[in-house]
Motif scaffolding. Sequence first.
Motif: not given
Ligand code: GDP
Length: 312
Positions: A110-115, A146, A290, A292-293, A267, A265
Amino acid sequence: MFTSLSDRLTGTFANLRGKGRLSESDVNKTIRDIRMALIDADVALPVVKEFTSAVRERATGAEVSGALNPAQQVIKIVNEELVGILGGNTRELTLAKRPPTVIMLAGLQGSGKTTFAGKLGARLKEQGHTPILVAADLQRPNAVTQLEVVAERAGVSVFAPERGNIGGHDAGAAGEGTRSFGDPVSVAREGIAHAQSRQHDVVIVDTAGRLAVDADLMQQAADIRTAISPDEVLFVIDAMIGQAAVETAQAFQQGVGFTGVVLSKLDGDARGGAALSVARTTGRPIMFASTGEGVRDLEVFHPDRMASRILD
Ligand code: GDP
């Protein structure tokens, strides 16, 4: 982000304006205000201490110079110290002399790795590279799908293990290769071999996260790192987790080791403490923010610009 910290510091500096020279009590009050503003912004205590003592030392010793009034001088000192805490110079990605450059991502779930994998892929593609994303996060059934979706959005290739009994076919429009759904170390290795055979010059390896720091997760990420010897290991951290950021970052630094930090995140309405603490406490630079989404919501992290943004 940083709005509250920024407002607090600006207020503190406003109190100094118009003073001909700074008395010891002016300096003390300013340091106290800065200290409280940093603590309220969630900055880690050791970083607050280091920061305020550096500012105190320099502000106390500073001569009133012709060009700058005392307030400007203190702002200059605070600015320089902030840049230092944030890592000093901008740090670019290290690209391998002989491609492919391998970039591994690590961090909590949930940290945002995949995004971020998608954003970085899109950015590198725009710069003329031919990146491929490798799905070595086999912890969650959805993670592979994903990453495929993210890759498609970013317009980059993906290497994904084959799921369930789907059996031996391509992962889809964005997918280039599939292998049996095995262990993440093998998938990461196979992904790199695949990238080499298809002339991809950058490989971005997404790994599994858990909701909290966990020994198995660390071991898995450490095993992947050992197996693929990446040129960069980027630790992705959610800026919203505040004080917990430092502890988490230190755990990953010990368990896996990383070369740079990605703050995600930014933002959101995080108070900024994570950004101000992680680089200093881990000794690793923040390289990307990062914000935003969307695929394009990514900035290279410039410590000097971030400091100016805070002090504006
Ligand atoms: P992972 O589990 O580390 O791969 O995390 P994800 O990439 O799945 O991101 C988890 C959630 O955070 C998702 O709902 C993304 O859309 C959201 N997210 C990721 N990066 C950002 C960011 O920079 N800003 C915002 N607002 N949301 C983000």
